[in-house]
Motif scaffolding. Structure first.
Motif, mmCIF file in Angstrom:
data_model
loop_
_atom_site.group_PDB
_atom_site.id
_atom_site.type_symbol
_atom_site.label_atom_id
_atom_site.label_comp_id
_atom_site.label_asym_id
_atom_site.label_seq_id
_atom_site.Cartn_x
_atom_site.Cartn_y
_atom_site.Cartn_z
ATOM 1 N N VAL A 57 0.784 -1.193 -0.139
ATOM 2 C CA VAL A 57 0.057 0.011 -0.146
ATOM 3 C C VAL A 57 1.047 1.167 -0.071
ATOM 4 N N ALA A 58 1.897 1.099 0.951
ATOM 5 C CA ALA A 58 2.797 2.384 0.908
ATOM 6 C C ALA A 58 3.408 2.593 -0.260
ATOM 7 N N SER A 59 3.740 1.714 -0.933
ATOM 8 C CA SER A 59 4.690 1.628 -2.297
ATOM 9 C C SER A 59 4.003 2.628 -3.290
ATOM 10 N N HIS A 60 2.479 2.638 -3.206
ATOM 11 C CA HIS A 60 1.854 3.582 -4.204
ATOM 12 C C HIS A 60 2.272 5.044 -4.127
ATOM 13 N N ILE A 61 2.818 5.548 -3.158
ATOM 14 C CA ILE A 61 3.337 6.902 -3.247
ATOM 15 C C ILE A 61 4.544 7.207 -3.706
ATOM 16 N N GLU A 62 5.483 6.155 -4.074
ATOM 17 C CA GLU A 62 6.690 6.131 -4.543
ATOM 18 C C GLU A 62 6.654 6.714 -5.830
ATOM 19 N N ASN A 63 7.810 6.997 -6.443
ATOM 20 C CA ASN A 63 8.000 7.360 -7.816
ATOM 21 C C ASN A 63 7.410 6.567 -8.945
ATOM 22 N N GLU A 64 6.691 7.090 -9.886
ATOM 23 C CA GLU A 64 5.866 6.353 -10.895
ATOM 24 C C GLU A 64 6.662 5.012 -11.402
ATOM 25 N N GLU A 65 7.935 5.123 -11.763
ATOM 26 C CA GLU A 65 8.452 3.861 -12.275
ATOM 27 C C GLU A 65 8.622 2.785 -11.441
ATOM 28 N N ARG A 66 8.973 3.085 -9.875
ATOM 29 C CA ARG A 66 8.795 1.974 -9.185
ATOM 30 C C ARG A 66 7.498 1.485 -8.743
ATOM 31 N N VAL A 67 6.219 2.460 -8.854
ATOM 32 C CA VAL A 67 4.977 1.917 -8.521
ATOM 33 C C VAL A 67 4.429 0.861 -9.495
ATOM 34 N N SER A 68 5.056 1.089 -11.088
ATOM 35 C CA SER A 68 4.487 0.326 -12.044
ATOM 36 C C SER A 68 5.211 -0.992 -11.895
ATOM 37 N N ALA A 69 6.329 -1.038 -11.409
ATOM 38 C CA ALA A 69 7.050 -2.218 -11.370
ATOM 39 C C ALA A 69 6.378 -3.089 -10.271
ATOM 40 N N ILE A 70 5.662 -2.517 -9.141
ATOM 41 C CA ILE A 70 4.916 -3.412 -8.146
ATOM 42 C C ILE A 70 3.361 -3.460 -8.337
ATOM 43 N N ASN A 71 3.076 -3.658 -9.476
ATOM 44 C CA ASN A 71 1.406 -3.744 -9.826
ATOM 45 C C ASN A 71 0.664 -2.795 -9.029
ATOM 46 N N LYS A 72 0.614 -1.628 -9.586
ATOM 47 C CA LYS A 72 -0.104 -0.493 -9.116
ATOM 48 C C LYS A 72 -1.584 -0.739 -9.340
ATOM 49 N N GLU A 73 -2.259 -0.556 -8.256
ATOM 50 C CA GLU A 73 -3.783 -0.703 -8.023
ATOM 51 C C GLU A 73 -4.601 0.489 -8.390
ATOM 52 N N PRO A 74 -5.234 0.685 -9.595
ATOM 53 C CA PRO A 74 -5.913 1.826 -10.021
ATOM 54 C C PRO A 74 -6.748 2.693 -8.769
ATOM 55 N N TRP A 75 -7.573 1.723 -8.219
ATOM 56 C CA TRP A 75 -8.613 2.292 -7.168
ATOM 57 C C TRP A 75 -7.822 3.007 -6.229
ATOM 58 N N LEU A 76 -6.624 2.319 -5.641
ATOM 59 C CA LEU A 76 -5.909 2.690 -4.510
ATOM 60 C C LEU A 76 -4.888 4.036 -5.034
ATOM 61 N N ALA A 77 -4.551 3.897 -6.175
ATOM 62 C CA ALA A 77 -3.637 5.230 -6.660
ATOM 63 C C ALA A 77 -4.529 6.278 -6.965
ATOM 64 N N SER A 78 -5.837 6.023 -7.498
ATOM 65 C CA SER A 78 -6.442 7.230 -7.960
ATOM 66 C C SER A 78 -7.262 7.800 -6.595
#
Length: 328
Positions: free
Chosen positions: A139-160
């Protein structure tokens, strides 16, 4: 021999039975239910997600359906939730916890991630704590830089929709035990979000010394909460005084290090674990912790009643309203 014809290796009645072929029969727990993108009763949408493939950690994600209709770019508090069930039954996908999260998400207007951690005895303690910490890190990783988030399977509801300045953890019964352990870990280990608050309802906590209202002597040894810990974690150093179950047990770090700003302990007058909840509240008060702690009690109810109750009774609404006012 069980009615199935298989030979029993061990059992923890009335919860589970383990057979000599390694299979486990769970004797309690509500049935699994599917997520729903449109829940007409509570106005909540849900879906199942994978957090990690190795180890296998999944979750059920809940979000209000009315989001963004009136407030552009609306961000909601994020709740990471740990279900109860004696470490060995129940699920983020069970009907009881699905219903509870629907009610809470609807009232509190939060994004909730209910973690499907691996259960004992197939996956022994303390792996459930590791799974829940990994879920919080995800969950916390969703606030890190975009490249890193994409690498860890970004969840759209959570990110948005998630507001990562308002991250909470919560849980019931053994899930409340997990809340304590995760909050302690967050106080010492690096996490890219700050946990604003933690709540625990009817928390499962113990020590080798019975409290005033608990059974004594041999009766304490036969006390189901004690049997659960001994059955599922027989090699835990210190037994009932292991810091995982006794917050001030053998080698436990100071509770002044709880890694959140506020804490809510919810109890019920008819719950056999009520004395431990009061004990925990007093330990926090006496620890020197700098946060805000509150004790909330519902009269006339038993253990985790808000999870088990199919009807949305007055007392269910009361505790849901309290939790909602906490998650701001």
């Amino acid at each position: 021999m069980a009615s199935s014809g298989k030979e029993i290796a061990s059992e923890l009645l009335p919860l589970i039975r383990v057979y000599k072929d390694g299979t486990v029969e769970r004797l309690m727990g509500s049935p699994y239910v599917s997520p729903s993108l449109h829940d007409p009763e509570y106005g909540v949408c849900s879906k199942d997600i994978t957090i990690s493939h190795n180890p296998k950690i999944s979750a059920r994600l809940f979000c209000p359906q009315t989001l963004n209709q009136h407030v552009p770019n609306q961000k909601l508090p994020v709740l990471v939730y740990f279900h109860g069930g004696g470490f060995c039954f129940e699920s983020a996908f069970s009907s009881d916890h699905h219903r509870f999260l629907n009610r809470l998400v609807s009232k509190a207007q939060v994004v909730a991630i209910s973690v499907e951690y691996r259960l004992a005895p197939e996956v022994p303690l303390p792996f459930c704590y590791q799974d829940c910490w990994a879920a919080l890190q995800w969950v916390a990783s969703h606030i890190e830089n975009e490249e890193r988030v994409s690498a860890i399977n970004k969840e759209p509801w959570l990110a948005s929709y998630g507001d990562f300045d308002r991250v909470y953890i919560g849980g019931d019964s053994t899930g409340g035990n997990i809340v304590h352990n995760i909050a302690m870990k967050a106080g010492t280990e690096s996490l890219s979000v700050k946990i604003v608050g933690a709540f625990m309802s009817h928390p499962y906590l113990l020590s080798s010394k019975p409290l005033a209202l608990e059974p004594k002597g041999e009766e304490f040894e036969k006390y189901l909460p004690c049997l659960v810990w001994g059955f599922l974690n027989p090699s835990a150093p210190g037994g009932l005084d292991n810091p995982m179950v006794n917050p001030v047990g053998l080698g436990a770090p100071s509770m002044a290090g709880l890694g959140c700003s506020k804490l809510l302990v919810c109890l019920s007058s008819n719950d056999e674990l009520r004395p431990r909840g009061v004990w925990y509240y007093n330990l926090v008060m006496e620890s020197g912790w700098k946060g805000e702690v509150e004790l909330f009690e519902v009269e006339g109810e038993g253990h985790a009643f808000q999870i088990f109750s199919v009807a949305e009774t007055h007392n269910v609404k009361k505790i849901i309203n309290k939790l909602a006012s906490f998650l701001v």
